[in-house]
Scaffold this active site. Sequence first.
Site, mmCIF file in Angstrom:
data_model
loop_
_atom_site.group_PDB
_atom_site.id
_atom_site.type_symbol
_atom_site.label_atom_id
_atom_site.label_comp_id
_atom_site.label_asym_id
_atom_site.label_seq_id
_atom_site.Cartn_x
_atom_site.Cartn_y
_atom_site.Cartn_z
ATOM 1 C CD GLU A 1 -2.840 -1.414 2.308
ATOM 2 O OE1 GLU A 1 -2.891 -0.534 3.171
ATOM 3 O OE2 GLU A 1 -3.484 -2.474 2.374
ATOM 4 C CD GLU B 1 -4.602 -7.891 1.533
ATOM 5 O OE1 GLU B 1 -5.512 -7.217 2.041
ATOM 6 O OE2 GLU B 1 -3.400 -7.605 1.652
HETATM 7 O O1 G3I Z 1 -3.765 -8.819 18.672
HETATM 8 C C1 G3I Z 1 -4.851 -8.093 19.254
HETATM 9 C C2 G3I Z 1 -5.439 -8.866 20.385
HETATM 10 O O2 G3I Z 1 -4.483 -9.017 21.413
HETATM 11 C C3 G3I Z 1 -6.699 -8.142 20.889
HETATM 12 O O3 G3I Z 1 -7.332 -8.933 21.857
HETATM 13 C C4 G3I Z 1 -7.670 -7.886 19.746
HETATM 14 C C5 G3I Z 1 -8.885 -7.077 20.189
HETATM 15 O O4 G3I Z 1 -9.453 -6.377 19.110
HETATM 16 O O5 G3I Z 1 -7.011 -7.156 18.745
HETATM 17 C C6 G3I Z 1 -5.914 -7.869 18.207
HETATM 18 O O6 G3I Z 1 -5.318 -7.158 17.170
HETATM 19 C C7 G3I Z 1 -6.094 -7.061 15.991
HETATM 20 C C8 G3I Z 1 -5.358 -7.795 14.870
HETATM 21 O O7 G3I Z 1 -6.022 -7.585 13.646
HETATM 22 C C9 G3I Z 1 -5.276 -9.303 15.116
HETATM 23 O O8 G3I Z 1 -6.554 -9.862 15.153
HETATM 24 C C10 G3I Z 1 -6.220 -5.588 15.665
HETATM 25 O O9 G3I Z 1 -7.018 -4.947 16.636
HETATM 26 C C11 G3I Z 1 -6.835 -5.412 14.300
HETATM 27 O O10 G3I Z 1 -6.794 -4.045 13.938
HETATM 28 C C12 G3I Z 1 -6.053 -6.212 13.286
HETATM 29 O O11 G3I Z 1 -6.704 -6.081 12.039
HETATM 30 C C13 G3I Z 1 -5.971 -6.518 10.934
HETATM 31 C C14 G3I Z 1 -5.800 -5.368 9.970
HETATM 32 O O12 G3I Z 1 -5.120 -5.834 8.797
HETATM 33 C C15 G3I Z 1 -5.006 -4.258 10.624
HETATM 34 O O13 G3I Z 1 -4.676 -3.255 9.789
HETATM 35 C C16 G3I Z 1 -6.730 -7.634 10.264
HETATM 36 O O14 G3I Z 1 -6.760 -8.769 11.149
HETATM 37 C C17 G3I Z 1 -6.052 -8.016 8.961
HETATM 38 O O15 G3I Z 1 -6.866 -8.945 8.282
HETATM 39 C C18 G3I Z 1 -5.889 -6.770 8.113
HETATM 40 O O16 G3I Z 1 -5.266 -7.121 6.913
HETATM 41 C C19 G3I Z 1 -5.071 -6.063 5.966
HETATM 42 C C20 G3I Z 1 -3.838 -6.400 5.176
HETATM 43 O O17 G3I Z 1 -2.754 -6.612 6.051
HETATM 44 C C21 G3I Z 1 -3.504 -5.301 4.166
HETATM 45 N N1 G3I Z 1 -4.656 -4.995 3.325
HETATM 46 C C22 G3I Z 1 -5.885 -4.738 4.029
HETATM 47 C C23 G3I Z 1 -6.223 -5.890 4.966
HETATM 48 C C24 G3I Z 1 -7.540 -5.694 5.631
HETATM 49 O O18 G3I Z 1 -7.508 -4.620 6.505
#
Ligand code: G3I
Length: 367
Positions: free
Chosen positions: A155, A262
């Site tokens: 990105e 994705e």
């Molecule tokens: O690890 C913590 C955990 O300890 C906590 O209990 C929980 C509570 O919400 O949060 C956990 O972290 C989350 C993490 O995913 C793991 O599940 C974050 O809050 C959450 O923001 C994070 O979201 C990820 C996101 O990227 C962040 O930017 C998504 O899982 C992931 O699928 C997403 O992937 C991105 C690609 O990398 C790039 N393109 C877009 C795509 C979708 O957003």
Amino acid sequence: MSKRLPCIVSGLLAACSLAAAPGDQTLRQAAGNRFLVGCALSPNDLTDPKHAALIGKQFSVLTAGNDFKPENLQPSLGRFTFDAADQFVAFAQANDMKVVGHTLLWHSQAPKFLFQDESGQPLPREQALANMKEHITKVVTHFKGRVIGWDGVNEGVDDAGPYLRQTPALKAIGEDYIQKAFEYAHAADPSVELYYNDYNIEKPYKFPKALRLLTALKDANVPIHGVGIQGHYLVSDTKAIDELDKAIGAFAELGLKVMVTELDVDVLPRKASGADVTLREQGADLYKDGLPADVAQKQGQYYADIFKVLLKHPGVVTRVTFWGTHDGTSWLNNWPVRGRTNHGLLWQRDLTPKPAFNAIIDVLNAK
Ligand code: G3I
């Protein structure tokens, strides 16, 4: 053709081969050797044996949804933590699946210390370059031989601005941070493939900027092998499939492999397109009690149309990765509206295949 059932190998769920029942074809079987079919995975996905078994038999390649991101691999300066990512790789290997690394560099989920000082100001260029080199070299070297390709930069093209996103890396290093990232990764493992990965780069507002970047990288002989079109689609977007077709053709002309990295097809209304993780909005949670049959069919047709396009580009499209497996695993349940019940993937929350799954299998078998 073989049906794969779960068995335990070294404490990990793996797949065993048995005779297939008719109508029980998996995605990886249906795709054959035309392209890899993968999914993004969170560690929690493997705690349910049924879910782990489904993953183990359906896919030929895995991407970690979060475990390979810089903040997870280097939580504090100079301290690298590979345990979760190594377990992920072990699961893939036990199930005869390849692994793609996501991602060496991204402005989100990135440790601030790589490119900024304690007051948030950009580090001097040389220091930022050294930090970036250290991160990329350590990570790529650690996974050498176990990862087939890396999203080198994720990105980096801006949505609103004229060209590149103003990331902490760009502010500290300059526009050539992208080139440098690919060069450091290639030096650490000359045999690993390197990709530029982004959302909406097939959309008219962003495609010219992405093409400019990729052309510049190719012209400068930067070691880049492919481009990942993320593929976060909306079932209401009737232009996207044509745009995808054209973008694949244009990227292929640059000599790049193309991957959809994705993939999901959102059925809920939203204003945001793509995947800018900073965007938030309010929106109706229309299908809390389940996806109506007609919407599920429409989504299935949308997925089928995407796969028809991918099959138009043999030898160019080398991988399709879904961003999750069942609908409960999707990031779309929390983006751009928090806490909705979304339905963007191929399996229902109880692991029942949706019409989209069968529609894709049918398209893969029709060719
Ligand atoms: O690890 C913590 C955990 O300890 C906590 O209990 C929980 C509570 O919400 O949060 C956990 O972290 C989350 C993490 O995913 C793991 O599940 C974050 O809050 C959450 O923001 C994070 O979201 C990820 C996101 O990227 C962040 O930017 C998504 O899982 C992931 O699928 C997403 O992937 C991105 C690609 O990398 C790039 N393109 C877009 C795509 C979708 O957003």
